[in-house]
Enzyme design. Structure first.
Site, PDB file in Angstrom:
ATOM      1  N   HIS A 107      -5.453  -6.006   3.821  1.00 22.22           N
ATOM      2  CA  HIS A 107      -4.488  -4.910   3.942  1.00 22.22           C
ATOM      3  C   HIS A 107      -3.927  -4.848   5.351  1.00 22.22           C
ATOM      4  O   HIS A 107      -4.680  -4.659   6.307  1.00 22.22           O
ATOM      5  CB  HIS A 107      -5.172  -3.583   3.597  1.00 22.22           C
ATOM      6  CG  HIS A 107      -5.536  -3.462   2.146  1.00 22.22           C
ATOM      7  ND1 HIS A 107      -4.909  -2.585   1.304  1.00 22.22           N
ATOM      8  CD2 HIS A 107      -6.427  -4.150   1.387  1.00 22.22           C
ATOM      9  CE1 HIS A 107      -5.412  -2.715   0.083  1.00 22.22           C
ATOM     10  NE2 HIS A 107      -6.342  -3.657   0.106  1.00 22.22           N
ATOM     11  N   CYS A 119      -2.309  -2.534   6.639  1.00 20.58           N
ATOM     12  CA  CYS A 119      -2.521  -1.205   7.244  1.00 20.58           C
ATOM     13  C   CYS A 119      -3.879  -1.121   7.924  1.00 20.58           C
ATOM     14  O   CYS A 119      -4.066  -0.305   8.823  1.00 20.58           O
ATOM     15  CB  CYS A 119      -2.328  -0.093   6.216  1.00 20.58           C
ATOM     16  SG  CYS A 119      -3.479  -0.136   4.846  1.00 20.58           S
ATOM     17  N   GLN A 148      -5.062  -0.825  -4.308  1.00 17.21           N
ATOM     18  CA  GLN A 148      -5.706  -1.988  -4.928  1.00 17.21           C
ATOM     19  C   GLN A 148      -6.567  -1.585  -6.137  1.00 17.21           C
ATOM     20  O   GLN A 148      -6.612  -2.314  -7.132  1.00 17.21           O
ATOM     21  CB  GLN A 148      -6.555  -2.700  -3.864  1.00 17.21           C
ATOM     22  CG  GLN A 148      -7.133  -4.022  -4.348  1.00 17.21           C
ATOM     23  CD  GLN A 148      -7.932  -4.729  -3.270  1.00 17.21           C
ATOM     24  OE1 GLN A 148      -7.641  -4.584  -2.080  1.00 17.21           O
ATOM     25  NE2 GLN A 148      -8.927  -5.495  -3.673  1.00 17.21           N
ATOM     26  N   CYS A 150       0.840  -1.191   0.000  1.00 16.06           N
ATOM     27  CA  CYS A 150       0.000   0.000   0.000  1.00 16.06           C
ATOM     28  C   CYS A 150       0.877   1.243   0.000  1.00 16.06           C
ATOM     29  O   CYS A 150       1.790   1.377   0.810  1.00 16.06           O
ATOM     30  CB  CYS A 150      -0.942  -0.061   1.200  1.00 16.06           C
ATOM     31  SG  CYS A 150      -1.075   1.425   2.159  1.00 16.06           S
ATOM     32  N   GLU A 151       0.595   2.145  -0.933  1.00 11.14           N
ATOM     33  CA  GLU A 151       1.463   3.312  -1.079  1.00 11.14           C
ATOM     34  C   GLU A 151       1.222   4.359   0.008  1.00 11.14           C
ATOM     35  O   GLU A 151       1.989   5.290   0.158  1.00 11.14           O
ATOM     36  CB  GLU A 151       1.301   3.937  -2.464  1.00 11.14           C
ATOM     37  CG  GLU A 151      -0.038   4.587  -2.727  1.00 11.14           C
ATOM     38  CD  GLU A 151      -0.131   5.127  -4.147  1.00 11.14           C
ATOM     39  OE1 GLU A 151       0.680   4.724  -5.001  1.00 11.14           O
ATOM     40  OE2 GLU A 151      -1.030   5.943  -4.392  1.00 11.14           O
ATOM     41  N   HIS A 152       0.145   4.210   0.770  1.00 10.77           N
ATOM     42  CA  HIS A 152      -0.137   5.178   1.831  1.00 10.77           C
ATOM     43  C   HIS A 152       0.627   4.872   3.112  1.00 10.77           C
ATOM     44  O   HIS A 152       0.981   5.769   3.857  1.00 10.77           O
ATOM     45  CB  HIS A 152      -1.637   5.228   2.129  1.00 10.77           C
ATOM     46  CG  HIS A 152      -2.448   5.589   0.931  1.00 10.77           C
ATOM     47  ND1 HIS A 152      -3.636   4.971   0.601  1.00 10.77           N
ATOM     48  CD2 HIS A 152      -2.225   6.509  -0.043  1.00 10.77           C
ATOM     49  CE1 HIS A 152      -4.112   5.490  -0.510  1.00 10.77           C
ATOM     50  NE2 HIS A 152      -3.274   6.417  -0.926  1.00 10.77           N
ATOM     51  N   HIS A 153       0.843   3.592   3.390  1.00  8.97           N
ATOM     52  CA  HIS A 153       1.498   3.217   4.652  1.00  8.97           C
ATOM     53  C   HIS A 153       2.760   2.382   4.440  1.00  8.97           C
ATOM     54  O   HIS A 153       3.434   2.034   5.400  1.00  8.97           O
ATOM     55  CB  HIS A 153       0.521   2.421   5.528  1.00  8.97           C
ATOM     56  CG  HIS A 153      -0.737   3.173   5.841  1.00  8.97           C
ATOM     57  ND1 HIS A 153      -1.891   3.032   5.099  1.00  8.97           N
ATOM     58  CD2 HIS A 153      -1.009   4.094   6.793  1.00  8.97           C
ATOM     59  CE1 HIS A 153      -2.829   3.830   5.586  1.00  8.97           C
ATOM     60  NE2 HIS A 153      -2.324   4.480   6.618  1.00  8.97           N
TER      61      HIS A 153
HETATM   62 ZN   LIG Z   1      -2.583   1.585   3.678  1.00 12.34          ZN
END
Ligand SMILES: [Zn+2]
Length: 204
Positions: free
Chosen positions: A162, A164, A134, A93-96
């Protein structure tokens, strides 16, 4: 002699030395900032290991999925749905920068061209081994197949967990996120339902 044959197989992993050193230096700082002692035995080589692991987990940037498909196209009259299901997906995941993983199910209806079946999991991997969400991963796989094969339709469904979500924040430990993306014939209810029933009886 079997032994010499076994020796001839060698798994080679190559890493850019300069990049690995630079990443390792940064991870050392991160580990220190997190309050750890980077010099204790267990952590001594961790920055370098993480540097290599992260390069592996993002090696999809070096792959060209469209070229992978185009390298194995065959002319064929077959016009029935071709389904490759339960393709393992490991992405980040590119956010976390935490993993998400699960299964992808891919189908297409050929329009004069088919592709070597092993190429479908390969392009899933090529797009997954990047910093991703995703939703985009699902669309990229669909668009790539559509562009390379110009089929009558493409369907992609991904079910993933996920980390995260599971390890932090809301801690919904068993939740699975499902994304789907369709083109052409799969936009029709009947065809899409046929695909969904083929890939899973859990999905609806
Ligand atoms: Zn994430």
């Amino acid at each position: 002699m079997i032994l010499s044959k076994m020796k001839s197989y060698e798994k080679i992993e190559q890493y850019d030395t300069e990049l690995t050193e630079s990443l390792a230096e940064n991870y050392k700082t991160i580990i220190e900032n997190l309050g750890e002692d980077v010099n204790r035995e267990g952590l001594e080589k961790t920055p370098e290991r993480v540097a290599k692991a992260m390069q592996y987990l993002t090696h999809g940037y070096e792959l060209n999925p469209l070229e992978i498909l185009k390298s194995a196209l065959f002319t064929e009259d077959h016009q029935q749905m071709i389904v490759v299901k339960d393709i393992e997906v490991y992405s980040m995941c590119e956010h976390h920068m935490l993993p998400f993983f699960g299964k992808a199910h891919v189908a297409y209806i050929p329009n004069g061209k088919i592709v070597g079946l092993s190429k479908i999991p390969r392009i899933v991997d090529a797009f997954a081994r990047r910093m991703q969400v995703q939703e985009r991963l699902t669309d990229q796989i669909k668009n790539c197949i559509q562009e390379a094969l110009n089929p009558l339709g493409v369907a992609v469904v991904i079910e993933a967990q996920h980390m995260c979500m599971q390890m932090r924040g809301i801690q919904k430990q068993n939740s699975v996120t499902t994304t789907s993306s369709f083109t052409g014939a799969f936009e029709k209810d009947k065809t899409r339902k046929e695909f969904i029933s083929l890939v899973s009886n859990k999905l609806s």
